[in-house]
Design a protein around this motif. Sequence first.
Motif, PDB file in Angstrom:
ATOM      1  N   SER A  48       3.832  -5.436 -16.326  1.00  0.00           N
ATOM      2  CA  SER A  48       5.238  -5.084 -16.131  1.00  0.00           C
ATOM      3  C   SER A  48       5.609  -3.968 -17.093  1.00  0.00           C
ATOM      4  CB  SER A  48       6.145  -6.296 -16.360  1.00  0.00           C
ATOM      5  OG  SER A  48       6.034  -6.757 -17.692  1.00  0.00           O
ATOM      6  N   VAL A 253       3.441   4.731  -9.554  1.00  0.00           N
ATOM      7  CA  VAL A 253       4.893   4.596  -9.420  1.00  0.00           C
ATOM      8  C   VAL A 253       5.482   6.001  -9.379  1.00  0.00           C
ATOM      9  CG1 VAL A 253       7.016   3.742 -10.490  1.00  0.00           C
ATOM     10  CG2 VAL A 253       4.903   2.412 -10.686  1.00  0.00           C
ATOM     11  N   ASP A 290       9.692   4.986  -5.364  1.00  0.00           N
ATOM     12  CA  ASP A 290       9.953   3.603  -5.766  1.00  0.00           C
ATOM     13  C   ASP A 290      11.385   3.391  -6.231  1.00  0.00           C
ATOM     14  OD1 ASP A 290       7.272   2.204  -5.563  1.00  0.00           O
ATOM     15  OD2 ASP A 290       6.731   3.925  -6.801  1.00  0.00           O
ATOM     16  N   PHE A 332       9.865  -3.143 -13.442  1.00  0.00           N
ATOM     17  CA  PHE A 332       8.828  -3.083 -12.419  1.00  0.00           C
ATOM     18  C   PHE A 332       7.753  -4.125 -12.708  1.00  0.00           C
ATOM     19  CE2 PHE A 332      10.666   1.137 -12.682  1.00  0.00           C
ATOM     20  CZ  PHE A 332      10.849   1.493 -11.354  1.00  0.00           C
ATOM     21  N   GLU A 333       7.317  -4.819 -11.653  1.00  0.00           N
ATOM     22  CA  GLU A 333       6.164  -5.706 -11.711  1.00  0.00           C
ATOM     23  C   GLU A 333       5.066  -5.105 -10.844  1.00  0.00           C
ATOM     24  OE1 GLU A 333       5.909  -8.466 -13.501  1.00  0.00           O
ATOM     25  OE2 GLU A 333       7.995  -8.569 -14.196  1.00  0.00           O
ATOM     26  N   LEU A 334       3.837  -5.109 -11.362  1.00  0.00           N
ATOM     27  CA  LEU A 334       2.723  -4.524 -10.620  1.00  0.00           C
ATOM     28  C   LEU A 334       1.531  -5.479 -10.608  1.00  0.00           C
ATOM     29  CD1 LEU A 334       4.111  -2.057 -12.536  1.00  0.00           C
ATOM     30  CD2 LEU A 334       2.635  -0.699 -11.067  1.00  0.00           C
ATOM     31  N   TRP A 341      -3.017   0.079  -9.092  1.00  0.00           N
ATOM     32  CA  TRP A 341      -1.801  -0.688  -9.322  1.00  0.00           C
ATOM     33  C   TRP A 341      -0.827  -0.525  -8.156  1.00  0.00           C
ATOM     34  CZ3 TRP A 341      -1.666  -4.204 -13.004  1.00  0.00           C
ATOM     35  CH2 TRP A 341      -2.497  -4.061 -14.118  1.00  0.00           C
ATOM     36  N   VAL A 343       3.177  -1.753  -6.885  1.00  0.00           N
ATOM     37  CA  VAL A 343       4.456  -2.363  -7.258  1.00  0.00           C
ATOM     38  C   VAL A 343       4.700  -3.576  -6.368  1.00  0.00           C
ATOM     39  CG1 VAL A 343       6.954  -2.043  -7.400  1.00  0.00           C
ATOM     40  CG2 VAL A 343       5.419  -0.176  -8.060  1.00  0.00           C
ATOM     41  N   LYS A 346      10.667  -5.094  -8.090  1.00  0.00           N
ATOM     42  CA  LYS A 346      11.459  -4.170  -8.911  1.00  0.00           C
ATOM     43  C   LYS A 346      12.908  -4.603  -8.849  1.00  0.00           C
ATOM     44  CE  LYS A 346      11.308  -0.997  -4.976  1.00  0.00           C
ATOM     45  NZ  LYS A 346      10.722   0.251  -4.444  1.00  0.00           N
TER      46      LYS A 346
END
Length: 605
Positions: A48, A253, A290, A332-334, A341, A343, A346
């Motif tokens: 994150s 991203v 994003d 952001f979480e990935l 990576w 996403v 978010k």
Amino acid sequence: MPVSPMNRREFVKKSAVTSAAVAAAGTVAAGPAEAAGRRPEKTPRTWSFSILGTTDLHSHVFDWDYYKDAAYSDKAGNSVGVARVATLVRQQREAKGEHRVLLVDAGDIIQGTSLAYYFARVDPITGTGGKRGPRHPMAVAMNHMRYDAAALGNHEFNYGIDVLRRFESQCHFPLLGANALDAKTLRPAFQPYTVKRIRVPGAPDIKVGILGLTNPGIALWDKDNVGGRMVFPGLVEQARKYVPRLRALGCDVVFLTDHSGLDGSSSYGDALPYVENASNLVAEQVPGIDAILVGHTHVEVPSYTVKNAESGEEVLLSEPYCWGYRLSVFDFELELHHGQWKVTDKKAQTLNPNGVDEDPEIRKLLEADHELVVKYVNTAVGTCTADLSAADSCWRDVPIMDFIHKVQTDTVKAGLSAADAALPLISVAAPFSRTADIPQGSVTIKDIAGLYIYDNTLYGKKLTGAQLKDYLEYAAKYYHQVPAGTKVDTATLTNANSFWDYMYDTASGVAYDIDIARPEGSRIRNLTYQGAPVADDQVFVVAVNNYRANGGSGYPHIASAEIAYSSTNEIRQLMIDYVTTKKTLDPADFAVTNWKLTQDGTPVF
């Protein structure tokens, strides 16, 4: 510039060629395990990080109002200034990890306060007399806060390209403008984007592409500074060019910082082929984005999503008001899939800095600069024989507005050719601040600066009588229609049609009524010059500021009108010079009641 009330309600629930620098990348510090020389036990599958965003800071460093010479205050309890925002930024970094936070701005940095004016004109950062100029306080503050990037705002161009370039050279982060192009080569005049790497111990870096877009309206609003030197195509058009490029560079991203609002509107009508407030259109029409940090419109939009028409993906947008009122936080979480990576989640919110202290290091760095500006704005330039208030200036012809008209008229008159000097001369100006007040007694620079808060210069342009009436009819749409016999409430009378105070021009030199009982387009009544009806073919010289003269707010005829006079002197400084020269500001020298509101011919006030 504000968005419409409808949308506000909806939202609030150095060279011309920089290709060598275009791919400039930054690196965020390594994680704690890697920094300690330890190898992580296994490759992390999730990670994150956050992007923090500010916009429209307008050179508010401290929580201070230079026009009032007091700590800033408003009814909502807001604070202003990056010094408080810096504390929130530090808290975010401490909570999430230095290596997991980026900091970005969406433009309008170096204009808007007396501090901005001081370091552009009084002690300019460009230097004077061969001496090197000082560092801009906003560069000092933002460097201390470790910004990663900032978009160019339209107000970055107000003091000319030389000032902007010097500010750019003082920043330790890039000023981004993918749609600010050299007029001759059509190549980027500023760095379009930057790529930041977030280190993930034991896994590939997360590559974050940050694309900056500015406002096409610069071509109109600062035509005098950018004409023939730079051009500003649309945000959608340039995003279509650069977003795929960022994806091709391997960005996991793609984040945009746009100095452009959310509602698809333009204050300049069709004067330009590009939309002023286009961030929603960028999100909808350009796949691969994003999130977008939004600016320009001075509203708070904590979190807003737009579905991309091509990909079906949701684009996350947030706008943190202005002046340092708020800080946007994008989280952001990935997840790592086959070495890349993606996403997975978010979200965005805005934080209010009014509950934290100012950053002590910024206070230490810039206290002396602040005190210089305080001393400057408190310089007495003359006296006033009566209190002049702007409180009623949006619905009544008041002497304080006639002061502006007097200075504009006298200045243009002195600069006209012999032929144009024979034409009737009038002035138009807007009530920029309802709280402005020039007190009886000593008059200081801050008193005058509080009345004329923009760095506009002065033009004289020619309009016919018919065009002048069109111009005044356009201004009159500022008022809501109030039928005869209906009580007029000043609290709800103004700002119809998303027409804000700075957009509303009154005129001096002609007499007229505005009949608010009548529909838009037929409100100007009894338009006369020196007691005689204005003829359609009668030619006037109109004293008008450069923003309006170049098409700002979309007034008819004025942008294409013949120029009779132009100057690079700021109107505010001309007003200061007027008082300095005369020593006394006396409304008897300029106050004339020449317009009024009516209802079916009956005066309202």
